[in-house]
Write a protein that holds these residues in place. Structure first.
Motif, PDB file in Angstrom:
ATOM      1  N   GLU A   1       0.829  -1.206   0.000  1.00 58.76           N
ATOM      2  CA  GLU A   1       0.000   0.000   0.000  1.00 58.76           C
ATOM      3  C   GLU A   1       0.866   1.259   0.000  1.00 58.76           C
ATOM      4  OE1 GLU A   1      -3.645   0.085  -0.063  1.00 58.76           O
ATOM      5  OE2 GLU A   1      -2.920  -1.817  -0.867  1.00 58.76           O
ATOM      6  N   ILE A   2       1.994   1.209   0.705  1.00 54.44           N
ATOM      7  CA  ILE A   2       2.926   2.344   0.704  1.00 54.44           C
ATOM      8  C   ILE A   2       3.504   2.541  -0.692  1.00 54.44           C
ATOM      9  CG2 ILE A   2       5.160   3.146   1.565  1.00 54.44           C
ATOM     10  CD1 ILE A   2       4.460   1.728   4.223  1.00 54.44           C
ATOM     11  N   SER A   3       3.918   1.440  -1.334  1.00 49.51           N
ATOM     12  CA  SER A   3       4.481   1.523  -2.682  1.00 49.51           C
ATOM     13  C   SER A   3       3.470   2.067  -3.683  1.00 49.51           C
ATOM     14  CB  SER A   3       4.961   0.138  -3.134  1.00 49.51           C
ATOM     15  OG  SER A   3       5.965  -0.356  -2.272  1.00 49.51           O
ATOM     16  N   ALA A   4       2.186   1.758  -3.458  1.00 48.54           N
ATOM     17  CA  ALA A   4       1.134   2.229  -4.359  1.00 48.54           C
ATOM     18  C   ALA A   4       0.690   3.646  -4.038  1.00 48.54           C
ATOM     19  CB  ALA A   4      -0.057   1.273  -4.297  1.00 48.54           C
ATOM     20  N   GLY A   5       1.239   4.238  -2.976  1.00 54.95           N
ATOM     21  CA  GLY A   5       0.899   5.610  -2.616  1.00 54.95           C
ATOM     22  C   GLY A   5      -0.418   5.750  -1.889  1.00 54.95           C
ATOM     23  N   ARG A   6      -0.935   4.658  -1.360  1.00 55.45           N
ATOM     24  CA  ARG A   6      -2.227   4.703  -0.665  1.00 55.45           C
ATOM     25  C   ARG A   6      -2.095   4.744   0.856  1.00 55.45           C
ATOM     26  NH1 ARG A   6      -3.559   0.973  -4.999  1.00 55.45           N
ATOM     27  NH2 ARG A   6      -2.879  -0.748  -3.662  1.00 55.45           N
ATOM     28  N   PHE A   7      -0.869   4.577   1.362  1.00 53.54           N
ATOM     29  CA  PHE A   7      -0.680   4.596   2.814  1.00 53.54           C
ATOM     30  C   PHE A   7       0.620   5.327   3.128  1.00 53.54           C
ATOM     31  CE2 PHE A   7      -0.187   3.033   7.145  1.00 53.54           C
ATOM     32  CZ  PHE A   7      -1.508   3.006   7.586  1.00 53.54           C
ATOM     33  N   ARG A   8       0.574   6.214   4.114  1.00 50.81           N
ATOM     34  CA  ARG A   8       1.737   7.013   4.475  1.00 50.81           C
ATOM     35  C   ARG A   8       2.804   6.140   5.137  1.00 50.81           C
ATOM     36  NH1 ARG A   8       0.981  12.849   5.156  1.00 50.81           N
ATOM     37  NH2 ARG A   8       2.824  12.666   6.503  1.00 50.81           N
ATOM     38  N   GLU A   9       4.032   6.274   4.641  1.00 53.93           N
ATOM     39  CA  GLU A   9       5.137   5.485   5.186  1.00 53.93           C
ATOM     40  C   GLU A   9       5.429   5.888   6.633  1.00 53.93           C
ATOM     41  OE1 GLU A   9       9.625   4.001   3.879  1.00 53.93           O
ATOM     42  OE2 GLU A   9       8.699   5.742   2.901  1.00 53.93           O
ATOM     43  N   ASP A  10       5.361   7.205   6.927  1.00 60.21           N
ATOM     44  CA  ASP A  10       5.658   7.652   8.291  1.00 60.21           C
ATOM     45  C   ASP A  10       4.612   7.151   9.276  1.00 60.21           C
ATOM     46  OD1 ASP A  10       3.717   9.233   7.176  1.00 60.21           O
ATOM     47  OD2 ASP A  10       4.694  11.149   7.609  1.00 60.21           O
ATOM     48  N   LEU A  11       3.343   7.067   8.845  1.00 62.03           N
ATOM     49  CA  LEU A  11       2.309   6.525   9.724  1.00 62.03           C
ATOM     50  C   LEU A  11       2.531   5.039   9.962  1.00 62.03           C
ATOM     51  CD1 LEU A  11      -0.332   6.709  11.296  1.00 62.03           C
ATOM     52  CD2 LEU A  11      -1.572   6.429   9.143  1.00 62.03           C
ATOM     53  N   TYR A  12       2.930   4.333   8.916  1.00 56.55           N
ATOM     54  CA  TYR A  12       3.193   2.894   9.048  1.00 56.55           C
ATOM     55  C   TYR A  12       4.261   2.640  10.108  1.00 56.55           C
ATOM     56  CZ  TYR A  12       5.143  -1.702   7.962  1.00 56.55           C
ATOM     57  OH  TYR A  12       5.626  -2.981   8.046  1.00 56.55           O
ATOM     58  N   TYR A  13       5.376   3.370  10.043  1.00 59.40           N
ATOM     59  CA  TYR A  13       6.454   3.130  11.003  1.00 59.40           C
ATOM     60  C   TYR A  13       6.087   3.636  12.398  1.00 59.40           C
ATOM     61  CZ  TYR A  13       9.419   1.541   7.237  1.00 59.40           C
ATOM     62  OH  TYR A  13       9.940   0.811   6.200  1.00 59.40           O
ATOM     63  N   ARG A  14       5.196   4.631  12.467  1.00 56.85           N
ATOM     64  CA  ARG A  14       4.731   5.090  13.781  1.00 56.85           C
ATOM     65  C   ARG A  14       3.859   4.028  14.443  1.00 56.85           C
ATOM     66  NH1 ARG A  14       4.075   6.003  18.059  1.00 56.85           N
ATOM     67  NH2 ARG A  14       3.724   7.916  19.262  1.00 56.85           N
ATOM     68  N   LEU A  15       3.093   3.297  13.639  1.00 58.79           N
ATOM     69  CA  LEU A  15       2.227   2.241  14.163  1.00 58.79           C
ATOM     70  C   LEU A  15       2.971   0.930  14.367  1.00 58.79           C
ATOM     71  CD1 LEU A  15      -0.942   2.816  11.942  1.00 58.79           C
ATOM     72  CD2 LEU A  15      -0.746   3.300  14.393  1.00 58.79           C
ATOM     73  N   HIS A  16       4.072   0.740  13.641  1.00 54.31           N
ATOM     74  CA  HIS A  16       4.765  -0.545  13.599  1.00 54.31           C
ATOM     75  C   HIS A  16       5.683  -0.707  14.809  1.00 54.31           C
ATOM     76  CE1 HIS A  16       7.109  -3.853  11.613  1.00 54.31           C
ATOM     77  NE2 HIS A  16       5.907  -4.107  11.134  1.00 54.31           N
ATOM     78  N   VAL A  17       5.115  -0.557  16.007  1.00 48.79           N
ATOM     79  CA  VAL A  17       5.890  -0.698  17.233  1.00 48.79           C
ATOM     80  C   VAL A  17       5.905  -2.150  17.692  1.00 48.79           C
ATOM     81  CG1 VAL A  17       6.081   0.003  19.651  1.00 48.79           C
ATOM     82  CG2 VAL A  17       5.372   1.666  17.913  1.00 48.79           C
ATOM     83  N   LEU A  18       4.737  -2.745  17.732  1.00 52.16           N
ATOM     84  CA  LEU A  18       4.621  -4.148  18.145  1.00 52.16           C
ATOM     85  C   LEU A  18       3.723  -4.866  17.138  1.00 52.16           C
ATOM     86  CD1 LEU A  18       5.310  -6.282  20.288  1.00 52.16           C
ATOM     87  CD2 LEU A  18       3.219  -5.627  21.488  1.00 52.16           C
ATOM     88  N   PRO A  19       4.300  -5.293  16.002  1.00 54.05           N
ATOM     89  CA  PRO A  19       3.476  -5.952  14.973  1.00 54.05           C
ATOM     90  C   PRO A  19       3.047  -7.347  15.407  1.00 54.05           C
ATOM     91  CG  PRO A  19       5.788  -6.011  14.344  1.00 54.05           C
ATOM     92  CD  PRO A  19       5.706  -5.171  15.592  1.00 54.05           C
ATOM     93  N   VAL A  20       1.808  -7.690  15.115  1.00 49.82           N
ATOM     94  CA  VAL A  20       1.267  -9.020  15.415  1.00 49.82           C
ATOM     95  C   VAL A  20       0.707  -9.590  14.122  1.00 49.82           C
ATOM     96  CG1 VAL A  20      -0.412 -10.345  16.719  1.00 49.82           C
ATOM     97  CG2 VAL A  20       0.703  -8.366  17.781  1.00 49.82           C
ATOM     98  N   HIS A  21       1.280 -10.681  13.658  1.00 52.74           N
ATOM     99  CA  HIS A  21       0.781 -11.334  12.444  1.00 52.74           C
ATOM    100  C   HIS A  21      -0.192 -12.428  12.841  1.00 52.74           C
ATOM    101  CE1 HIS A  21       0.504 -13.237   8.557  1.00 52.74           C
ATOM    102  NE2 HIS A  21       0.960 -14.368   9.063  1.00 52.74           N
TER     103      HIS A  21
END
Length: 283
Positions: free
Chosen positions: A107-127
């Motif tokens: 989604e970041i590569s497609a320009g639909r999601f902000r990269e800075d928001l992704y890394y701000r949220l990506h503190v404790l990823p759960v798959h």
């Protein structure tokens, strides 16, 4: 996470970003004041404010538009926001949990999601693995959905017969929990009885040769004749029921005994021993 944390006494607030129109989602998150827009007849606290000292769960965050993503990023960085139409800055302390069924990097590569928001949220990823990779969860979920919708629809279902249970556990569930939930709801709406039987399952799930990603045609399912209501399956010897369940599991996993045993929560040696006993009976 919320119930096991110090935030448990406070609210757990859920917001589905995909279910709210884009022009309303900002006011749903941050609230609004009277006169902020047509129909805003009173002040209203948004989800962020309601979750103060608690947890805010933003489901399907990948559906949020870029402009609102920037406002959410600012909120995450400062803990402050303004209600729509207001000049007063408010501050809250909320845990933020987000979920998406999309690939954030794509989604970041497609320009639909902000990269800075992704890394701000990506503190404790759960798959969360797909349902087919955690088969121990399938039956408890199915039973919980069956109890819920049987109560809502005033049906008499109390469980699944052996054939239905085996197929529900062995099916791939490409649509994961939502597909399982919708399938159980469809079964309850269209049938009644003491137990869900194999014949009550949608054709796409009953047919083991169907493609795993096939879509269930509900109109065709409704047009088929209703299955006769029976109790908990045909009365037959226990060993015959066990044999059918094990053979169904083996068919579902292309003869892989280890995988079939794992799905049935038994040891592979049990399957070998059972098969030897069946050969002795046939001999």
């Amino acid at each position: 996470m919320h119930d096991l944390s110090d935030r448990r006494p406070n609210r757990f607030v859920t917001l589905n970003c995909a279910a709210i129109p884009r022009d309303l989602i900002e006011s749903e998150i941050f609230g609004y004041v009277r006169g902020a827009f047509t129909g805003a007849t009173d002040n209203r606290a948004g989800a962020a404010e309601q979750a103060d000292r608690g947890t805010l769960f933003l489901d399907e965050i990948g559906e949020m538009d870029l402009l609102l993503q920037s406002k959410l990023l600012r909120f995450l960085q400062t803990g402050t926001f303004q209600r729509l139409g207001d000049t007063q800055t408010r501050k809250v302390n909320a845990r933020i949990i987000c979920a998406t069924n999309r690939n954030p990097v794509a989604e970041i590569s497609a320009g639909r999601f902000r990269e800075d928001l992704y890394y701000r949220l990506h503190v404790l990823p759960v798959h969360l693995p797909p349902l087919r990779e955690r088969r121990d969860d399938i039956l408890p979920l199915a039973k919980a959905f069956l109890e819920r919708y049987s109560h809502e629809e005033r049906r008499g279902f109390r469980g699944f017969d052996a054939d239905a249970e085996s197929r529900v556990v062995s099916y791939a569930w490409p649509g994961n929990v939502r597909q399982l939930e919708n399938t159980i709801r469809q079964i309850v709406v269209m049938n009644d009885g003491a137990a869900v039987t194999f014949d009550m399952l949608p054709m796409a799930i009953r047919d083991q040769s169907s493609r795993p990603n096939s879509i269930i045609d509900l109109s065709r399912e409704r047009s088929r004749a209703a299955a006769p209501i029976r109790a908990f399956g045909s009365i037959e010897p226990l060993w015959a029921q066990e044999r059918r369940i094990i053979e169904d599991a083996l068919d579902a996993f292309d003869g892989n005994i280890a995988m079939a045993a794992a799905a049935l929560e038994i040891s592979p040696s049990t399957i070998y021993r059972k098969r030897q006993s069946w050969l002795a009976r046939s001999g």
